[in-house]
Design an enzyme around this catalytic site. Structure first.
Site, mmCIF file in Angstrom:
data_model
loop_
_atom_site.group_PDB
_atom_site.id
_atom_site.type_symbol
_atom_site.label_atom_id
_atom_site.label_comp_id
_atom_site.label_asym_id
_atom_site.label_seq_id
_atom_site.Cartn_x
_atom_site.Cartn_y
_atom_site.Cartn_z
ATOM 1 N N GLY A 20 56.232 37.026 80.577
ATOM 2 C CA GLY A 20 56.668 38.201 81.339
ATOM 3 C C GLY A 20 57.385 37.896 82.640
ATOM 4 O O GLY A 20 57.382 38.734 83.546
ATOM 5 N N ASN A 22 60.609 37.738 83.057
ATOM 6 C CA ASN A 22 61.708 38.713 83.143
ATOM 7 C C ASN A 22 61.175 40.101 83.499
ATOM 8 O O ASN A 22 61.816 40.840 84.245
ATOM 9 C CB ASN A 22 62.486 38.772 81.821
ATOM 10 N N MET A 95 58.973 39.193 70.757
ATOM 11 C CA MET A 95 59.269 38.343 69.612
ATOM 12 C C MET A 95 59.065 39.062 68.276
ATOM 13 O O MET A 95 58.544 38.498 67.319
ATOM 14 C CB MET A 95 58.441 37.046 69.690
ATOM 15 N N ILE A 97 60.987 41.999 65.433
ATOM 16 C CA ILE A 97 62.228 42.695 65.087
ATOM 17 C C ILE A 97 61.885 44.163 64.871
ATOM 18 O O ILE A 97 61.007 44.500 64.070
ATOM 19 C CB ILE A 97 62.863 42.068 63.833
ATOM 20 N N LEU A 98 62.547 45.030 65.606
ATOM 21 C CA LEU A 98 62.275 46.464 65.495
ATOM 22 C C LEU A 98 63.030 47.024 64.277
ATOM 23 O O LEU A 98 64.104 46.541 63.923
ATOM 24 C CB LEU A 98 62.723 47.167 66.776
ATOM 25 N N ASN A 112 68.357 43.638 75.041
ATOM 26 C CA ASN A 112 67.565 42.430 74.818
ATOM 27 C C ASN A 112 68.180 41.289 75.616
ATOM 28 O O ASN A 112 69.393 41.248 75.808
ATOM 29 C CB ASN A 112 67.584 42.060 73.329
ATOM 30 N N HIS A 114 68.568 37.177 75.511
ATOM 31 C CA HIS A 114 68.428 36.087 74.549
ATOM 32 C C HIS A 114 68.890 34.782 75.205
ATOM 33 O O HIS A 114 69.944 34.755 75.855
ATOM 34 C CB HIS A 114 69.266 36.391 73.306
#
Ligand code: GAR
Length: 194
Positions: A20, A22, A95, A97-98, A112, A114
């Site tokens: 966390g 970010n 981590m 995938i929605l 997001n 990356h």
């Protein structure tokens, strides 16, 4: 310029799975003078995520979600986010995938971060792969989330040089510093067009 008070700030939910850093950085920026947003929800798929400590520290509502029954869970999560008047979702080390359906509900409103220069090195182990391929540069990207992994419209990117002595860990740390500079800028850019 119109001064924003607590009630007309834009509500952001941050999704995390781990440390966390970010998230913490976005919270810090949300307290800045004239910030247009507040982090009003922290969502995680991992009850042991270290980043959950920021919910307590900064008095932010948190929700631990078991994503195993994706369909039902996501449906409830969409309702929960809407009830909490969330206008933007920031994935920050999340981590999972929605689903397409979830993304459709927040179309153009999910960001997001990356740790690579997309479209290069989508997915996991980005630093290891970049070093192995003897890339001269890597970096980080903030992009909109669509139904394909790490493939939505790029909002901002930052290049980071790879040195000969770099390990995946040293590179990850240097890129993380740039992530912390990049994500708040990308959020501002998106909010200007919401
Ligand atoms: C960050 O480096 C982020 O770019 C990466 O996970 C780390 C989370 O760090 N995200 C991904 O790999 C997503 N595919 P944090 O928990 O300290 O913010």
């Amino acid at each position: 310029m119109k001064k924003l008070n607590g009630t007309n700030k834009i509500n952001i939910a941050v999704f995390i799975s781990g440390k966390g850093s970010n998230l913490k950085n976005l919270i810090k920026h949300s307290y800045a003078y004239n910030s247009k947003f507040r982090i009003s929800l922290i969502i995680t798929d991992n009850s042991k995520a270290l980043g959950l400590k920021f919910a307590k520290k900064f008095h932010i509502k948190k929700k631990i979600v078991n994503f195993d029954n994706t369909k039902l869970v996501e449906k409830n999560l969409v309702m929960f986010l809407k009830r909490n008047k969330i206008s933007l979702i920031c994935l920050a080390g999340f981590m999972r995938i929605l689903s397409k359906k979830f993304i459709k509900n927040f179309n153009g409103k999910i960001l997001n971060i990356h740790p690579s220069l997309l479209p290069k090195y989508k997915g996991l182990n980005t630093h290891k792969r970049a070093i192995k391929n003897k890339e001269k540069f890597s970096g980080c990207t903030v992009h909109l989330v669509n139904s394909k992994l790490d493939s939505g419209k790029i909002i901002l990117q930052k290049k980071v040089k790879i040195f000969k002595k770099d390990t995946p860990k040293s590179l990850a740390l240097r890129i993380l510093v740039q992530e912390h500079a990049l994500y708040p800028k990308a959020v501002k850019k998106i909010l200007a067009n919401l």
